[in-house]
Write a protein that holds these residues in place. Structure first.
Motif, short mmCIF file in Angstrom:
data_model
loop_
_atom_site.label_atom_id
_atom_site.label_comp_id
_atom_site.label_asym_id
_atom_site.label_seq_id
_atom_site.Cartn_x
_atom_site.Cartn_y
_atom_site.Cartn_z
N GLY A 166 8.10 39.13 34.19
CA GLY A 166 7.15 40.21 34.37
C GLY A 166 6.54 40.20 35.76
O GLY A 166 6.88 39.38 36.61
N ASP A 167 5.62 41.12 35.96
CA ASP A 167 4.94 41.32 37.23
C ASP A 167 3.79 40.32 37.34
O ASP A 167 2.94 40.23 36.45
CB ASP A 167 4.40 42.75 37.29
N VAL A 168 3.76 39.57 38.44
CA VAL A 168 2.70 38.57 38.62
C VAL A 168 1.32 39.21 38.64
O VAL A 168 0.34 38.60 38.21
CB VAL A 168 2.95 37.78 39.93
N SER A 169 1.22 40.45 39.11
CA SER A 169 -0.08 41.12 39.14
C SER A 169 -0.63 41.37 37.74
O SER A 169 -1.82 41.64 37.58
CB SER A 169 0.01 42.44 39.91
N GLN A 170 0.24 41.28 36.74
CA GLN A 170 -0.18 41.43 35.34
C GLN A 170 -0.12 40.09 34.61
O GLN A 170 0.19 40.02 33.42
CB GLN A 170 0.73 42.45 34.63
N LEU A 171 -0.43 39.03 35.31
CA LEU A 171 -0.29 37.68 34.78
C LEU A 171 -1.07 37.50 33.47
O LEU A 171 -2.28 37.72 33.43
CB LEU A 171 -0.81 36.68 35.82
N PRO A 172 -0.39 37.08 32.40
CA PRO A 172 -1.06 36.93 31.10
C PRO A 172 -1.72 35.55 30.95
O PRO A 172 -1.27 34.71 30.17
CB PRO A 172 0.08 37.11 30.10
N LEU A 173 -2.77 35.31 31.71
CA LEU A 173 -3.43 34.01 31.65
C LEU A 173 -3.86 33.67 30.22
O LEU A 173 -4.20 34.55 29.44
CB LEU A 173 -4.67 33.98 32.56
N ALA A 174 -3.83 32.37 29.92
CA ALA A 174 -4.25 31.92 28.60
C ALA A 174 -5.75 32.15 28.43
O ALA A 174 -6.52 32.04 29.38
CB ALA A 174 -3.93 30.44 28.43
N LYS A 175 -6.14 32.48 27.21
CA LYS A 175 -7.56 32.68 26.92
C LYS A 175 -8.18 31.33 26.60
O LYS A 175 -8.13 30.86 25.47
CB LYS A 175 -7.73 33.67 25.76
N GLN A 202 -5.55 41.25 42.04
CA GLN A 202 -5.34 41.81 40.70
C GLN A 202 -5.62 40.78 39.61
O GLN A 202 -6.20 41.10 38.57
CB GLN A 202 -3.91 42.34 40.58
N ILE A 203 -5.20 39.54 39.84
CA ILE A 203 -5.43 38.49 38.84
C ILE A 203 -6.92 38.26 38.63
O ILE A 203 -7.41 38.16 37.50
CB ILE A 203 -4.71 37.19 39.26
N LEU A 204 -7.66 38.20 39.72
CA LEU A 204 -9.11 38.00 39.61
C LEU A 204 -9.79 39.20 38.94
O LEU A 204 -10.72 39.04 38.15
CB LEU A 204 -9.71 37.77 41.00
N LYS A 205 -9.31 40.39 39.24
CA LYS A 205 -9.89 41.60 38.66
C LYS A 205 -9.69 41.63 37.15
O LYS A 205 -10.59 42.05 36.40
CB LYS A 205 -9.24 42.83 39.31
N GLN A 206 -8.53 41.18 36.70
CA GLN A 206 -8.21 41.24 35.27
C GLN A 206 -8.73 40.05 34.49
O GLN A 206 -8.78 40.09 33.26
CB GLN A 206 -6.69 41.35 35.10
N HIS A 207 -9.11 38.99 35.19
CA HIS A 207 -9.57 37.77 34.50
C HIS A 207 -10.87 37.29 35.14
O HIS A 207 -10.97 36.16 35.63
CB HIS A 207 -8.49 36.69 34.57
N GLN A 208 -11.86 38.15 35.12
CA GLN A 208 -13.10 37.89 35.84
C GLN A 208 -13.89 36.70 35.30
O GLN A 208 -14.68 36.11 36.03
CB GLN A 208 -13.98 39.15 35.81
N HIS A 209 -13.69 36.37 34.05
CA HIS A 209 -14.49 35.30 33.45
C HIS A 209 -13.70 34.01 33.26
O HIS A 209 -14.15 33.09 32.58
CB HIS A 209 -15.06 35.77 32.11
N GLN A 210 -12.52 33.95 33.87
CA GLN A 210 -11.70 32.75 33.78
C GLN A 210 -11.96 31.84 34.98
O GLN A 210 -12.26 32.31 36.09
CB GLN A 210 -10.21 33.13 33.76
N SER A 211 -11.81 30.54 34.76
CA SER A 211 -11.90 29.56 35.84
C SER A 211 -10.50 29.35 36.40
O SER A 211 -9.62 28.82 35.71
CB SER A 211 -12.48 28.25 35.31
#
Length: 231
Positions: free
Chosen positions: A82-91, A114-123
């Motif tokens: 997939g596209d890295v900009s849509q990275l499905p980080l673990a919750k 894009q990763i930071l925008k989509q996962h704003q509350h992730q470390s």
């Protein structure tokens, strides 16, 4: 099975066992991620290594190699096409590492944004090693309010790279410099020679493209490094 390039080996050495998930983005043949599986093989609570690229045939090949040489459940890995900009980080509330290496600075910047925008509350920590335009990438990382954990200049097969380990963790307050700071400091004579050669090459590059750049001060900023930092 494979031999890591000096660049990938240096990146591997920068990665500590402090993550629950490690994402090897634009992973090409997956060598870095596979080396991390070996590195953390005997570690308790070893991280899950994720391999992600947009090319289906490449990911099929990586999946086959992982199945053969790193069988589950002995090793923890997942393959994503997939596209890295849509990275499905673990919750998870635990820190994750995103590795983006081998692509241009502009594309690296887009991915990080894009990763930071989509996962704003992730470390999230990012290990970045662009093939070009590190100055402009650094400017973007500063604008994104990221902090520096470490940085290093790498010489591999007569090419130079900057490796940056940065984080969105507010507990880290070391600012990122647009022209680097930590990476110029070394006690190794071999690394000093690499730093000197890279600095000279970088200054020459920005002096050549000065008339094309909106920021005519880039070359002078690197020259100031030469004048003020003992190499």
């Amino acid at each position: 099975m494979f031999k890591l390039s000096h660049r990938l080996l240096t990146l591997q050495h920068l990665i500590e066992n402090e993550y629950e998930h490690i994402w090897d983005c634009c992973c090409d043949h997956g060598h870095l991620g596979m080396s991390l599986l070996s590195k953390f093989a005997k570690v308790q609570s070893s991280p899950t290594i994720h391999f992600i690229d947009i090319v289906p045939t490449l990911m099929d090949d990586i999946n086959a190699k992982l199945t053969r040489f790193y069988p589950q459940p002995d090793f923890h890995w997942q393959v994503h096409c997939g596209d890295v900009s849509q990275l499905p980080l673990a919750k998870t509330s635990k820190k994750q590492l995103v590795i983006i290496a081998g692509v241009g600075g502009e594309l690296t910047q887009e991915f990080v944004t894009q990763i930071l925008k989509q996962h704003q509350h992730q470390s999230i920590d990012f290990l970045l090693c662009p093939v070009n335009e590190p100055y402009h990438l650094r400017q973007s990382l500063i604008a994104l309010d990221l902090s520096l954990k470490s940085e290093q200049i790498i010489n591999d097969n007569k090419r130079y790279y900057e490796a940056l380990l940065v984080t969105n963790d507010v507990q880290h307050s070391t600012p990122i410099s647009a022209v680097g700071e930590q990476m110029w400091q070394t006690v190794s004579e071999q690394q000093q020679a690499i730093n000197q050669a890279y600095l000279a090459k970088t200054i020459a590059h920005y002096q050549r493209v000065k008339h094309k750049s909106h920021d005519c001060d880039i070359a002078s900023r690197y020259i100031s490094i030469k004048a003020t930092i003992s190499l």
